[in-house]
Design an enzyme around this catalytic site. Structure first.
Site, short mmCIF file in Angstrom:
data_model
loop_
_atom_site.label_atom_id
_atom_site.label_comp_id
_atom_site.label_asym_id
_atom_site.label_seq_id
_atom_site.Cartn_x
_atom_site.Cartn_y
_atom_site.Cartn_z
N GLN A 98 3.69 -5.11 5.62
CA GLN A 98 3.93 -5.86 4.40
C GLN A 98 2.79 -6.85 4.19
O GLN A 98 2.53 -7.70 5.04
CB GLN A 98 5.26 -6.62 4.42
CG GLN A 98 5.55 -7.21 3.04
CD GLN A 98 6.70 -8.19 3.02
OE1 GLN A 98 6.63 -9.24 3.65
NE2 GLN A 98 7.76 -7.86 2.29
N TYR A 177 6.57 -15.81 -3.52
CA TYR A 177 5.19 -15.82 -3.06
C TYR A 177 4.26 -15.43 -4.22
O TYR A 177 4.68 -15.38 -5.37
CB TYR A 177 5.05 -14.95 -1.82
CG TYR A 177 5.90 -15.47 -0.68
CD1 TYR A 177 5.60 -16.69 -0.08
CD2 TYR A 177 7.04 -14.79 -0.24
CE1 TYR A 177 6.41 -17.21 0.93
CE2 TYR A 177 7.85 -15.30 0.77
CZ TYR A 177 7.53 -16.52 1.35
OH TYR A 177 8.34 -17.03 2.34
N ARG A 224 7.64 -4.68 -2.99
CA ARG A 224 8.97 -5.29 -2.89
C ARG A 224 9.13 -6.34 -3.98
O ARG A 224 8.22 -7.16 -4.19
CB ARG A 224 9.19 -5.93 -1.52
CG ARG A 224 10.65 -6.32 -1.25
CD ARG A 224 10.83 -6.93 0.12
NE ARG A 224 12.21 -6.77 0.59
CZ ARG A 224 12.81 -7.56 1.45
NH1 ARG A 224 12.16 -8.61 1.96
NH2 ARG A 224 14.04 -7.34 1.85
N GLY A 312 17.97 -6.14 7.35
CA GLY A 312 17.14 -7.18 7.89
C GLY A 312 17.69 -7.75 9.19
O GLY A 312 17.44 -7.24 10.28
N ARG A 313 18.48 -8.82 9.06
CA ARG A 313 18.94 -9.55 10.25
C ARG A 313 19.69 -8.70 11.24
O ARG A 313 19.67 -8.98 12.45
CB ARG A 313 19.80 -10.74 9.80
CG ARG A 313 18.99 -11.87 9.16
CD ARG A 313 19.87 -12.85 8.39
NE ARG A 313 20.33 -12.27 7.14
CZ ARG A 313 21.17 -12.87 6.31
NH1 ARG A 313 21.65 -14.07 6.61
NH2 ARG A 313 21.54 -12.30 5.18
#
Length: 357
Positions: A98, A177, A224, A312-313
Site C-alpha cells: 500500500q 491522507y 483504496r 483488518g484487526r
C-alpha cells in the site's frame, strides 16, 4: 452461492480464497524506513490470506505520516523489502504494497519538513511524532506546478515495490491522507484545476493512478477509498456524485481492484458496486471503529456483489484467520496496547489455534 473460500482470479494471480488482509500500520520499521526480519515473519505467518495488503508505505520522506513506518523511496528500502516478499511467496502467499502519502497528516518532528497538502488547512487532532502526540501543523499548500511530482511519487514507489518483489500496489486514497485530502471539500480549498468542482477534486487521484498504471501496469495497480469518511477532519460534499465520477474515470484503466471502506450508507456503497466494472474488495466496517469484520459481514457483502472481503484487526491476533473462519473456530482478541508500541510483543507472539487433546 459465492463463499469466502472460493478461488478467485485477480489479474495474473490465482487467489486460493477471497479473504484479504487489509493494510494496517504496525510501526515496526527500522531507522531509515527499512523493513525488518520481524516484518518478514509477520507477513509470512499470514500468507494463507488470498491476498495481503501491506501497511502503508511512504513514497517519499515528505510523504511519511508516522514515525516507524517503512518506505519505498531508496535503494536500501527496496533491498530490505525483498526478504519480506520472498517470505510471503515461499509460504504460498501474494502481497501488494500500500503506497501512502500522508500529506498534511504529518509533522516536522517526524520528517524534518513542513507537511504539504492541497491547502493550508490543518488536520483535526494530534499526529504521532517521535516526541509523542503533537497537534497537527498547518501544511504548506502545494503550488500547482508541484502537484504532478507528488502524483508521480506513487508511481515511482510502485516501480520500487515491483523491484522489491511485491505482486502489485494499492494506492491509499482513503482515510484523510493526501489523495483523500484532494477529494475533500474542506481540506481542499483550491481555486485552480485541482479544486472546487468534482472534476477538479478528483484530478489528483486520477493522475496518481494513471502514472502508476503507466509505471507498473493496470493489473498491478489498485486503489483504496473511503467514501464520505471523516478521518483527520476531512469532509466531502456530494459524496455519491463525487465517487461516481471518480470511479467512471478510474474504470478506464482496468485496475486490479477497487478497495472500498464502509464509510457511507449501504445504498451509496451498493451504487458504487454497480458502477464499478471490475473487482471490488470490500471492507465491511469503518477502520478502527467499534465493529470488527466477521463472517456474517463478509457473507453479507459477498451477497451484495463484492468479490473479495478485507479483514483488518482480526488478522493481528489470528495469523491463521482463514482457517479459523473456515472451521468456525473462535477468534483470539488482540491487545490494543501493542498495536503500535514496536518490538515483537503483540506482533509475532500470536499463534495459530491450539486444539486441546
Amino acid at each position: 452461492m459465492t463463499t469466502l473460500f472460493d478461488r478467485y482470479r485477480l489479474g495474473g494471480l490465482d487467489l486460493p480464497n477471497r479473504v484479504v488482509m487489509a493494510p494496517m500500520s504496525r510501526v515496526r520499521a527500522a531507522a531509515g524506513g527499512l523493513a525488518t526480519p520481524s516484518m518478514a515473519a509477520y507477513y509470512a505467518q499470514r500468507a494463507t490470506a488470498g491476498l495481503i495488503v501491506s501497511e502503508g508505505v511512504q513514497p517519499s520522506l515528505i510523504g511519511q505520516s508516522n514515525p516507524g513506518t517503512p518506505g519505498l523511496h531508496t535503494d536500501e528500502q527496496v533491498a530490505s523489502w525483498r526478504p519480506v516478499t520472498d517470505a510471503v511467496h515461499v509460504n504460498g502467499g501474494r502481497i501488494f504494497a500500500q503506497i501512502m502519502h500522508g500529506g498534511r497528516v504529518s509533522h516536522p518532528d517526524t520528517t524534518g519538513f513542513q507537511p504539504v497538502g492541497p491547502s493550508a488547512v490543518a488536520a483535526v487532532g494530534d499526529v504521532f511524532t517521535p516526541n509523542g502526540p503533537r497537534p497537527a501543523p498547518v501544511p504548506r499548500a502545494l503550488d500547482t506546478a508541484e502537484i504532478p511530482e507528488h502524483a508521480r511519487s506513487y508511481a515511482e514507489a510502485a516501480r520500487r515495490a515491483v523491484e522489491a518483489g511485491f505482486d502489485g500496489v494499492e494506492l491509499h486514497g482513503a482515510n484523510g491522507y493526501l489523495i483523500s485530502q484532494f477529494l475533500s471539500s474542506n481540506a481542499n480549498l483550491r481555486t485552480d484545476a485541482y479544486g472546487g468542482s468534482i472534476t477538479n477534486r478528483i484530478r489528483f487521484a486520477v493522475e496518481a493512478v494513471a502514472a502508476t498504471v503507466d509505471a507498473v501496469g493496470a493489473d498491478r495497480t489498485a486503489i483504496r477509498l473511503s467514501p464520505g469518511g471523516t478521518f483527520w477532519g476531512v469532509e466531502e460534499t456530494e459524496v455519491p456524485e463525487l465517487y461516481a465520477d471518480l470511479l467512471a474515470e478510474l474504470a478506464r484503466f482496468d485496475l486490479a481492484y477497487l478497495h472500498l471502506e464502509a464509510t457511507a450508507d449501504e445504498d451509496v456503497l451498493i451504487g458504487l458496486r454497480r458502477a464499478w466494472p471490475g473487482t471490488l474488495v470490500m471492507n465491511p466496517v469503518v477502520p478502527m471503529g467499534p465493529k470488527h469484520t466477521d463472517r456474517s459481514a463478509a457473507d453479507h457483502w459477498l451477497g451484495l456483489g463484492a468479490d473479495l472481503i478485507s479483514f483488518g484487526r482480526a488478522f493481528i491476533a489470528n495469523p491463521d484467520l482463514v482457517e479459523r473462519l473456515r472451521t468456525d473456530l473462535p477468534l483470539a482478541p488482540a491487545d490494543l496496547n501493542t498495536y503500535y508500541q514496536g518490538g515483537d510483543n503483540g506482533y509475532l507472539t500470536y499463534s495459530a489455534f491450539q486444539h486441546s487433546a
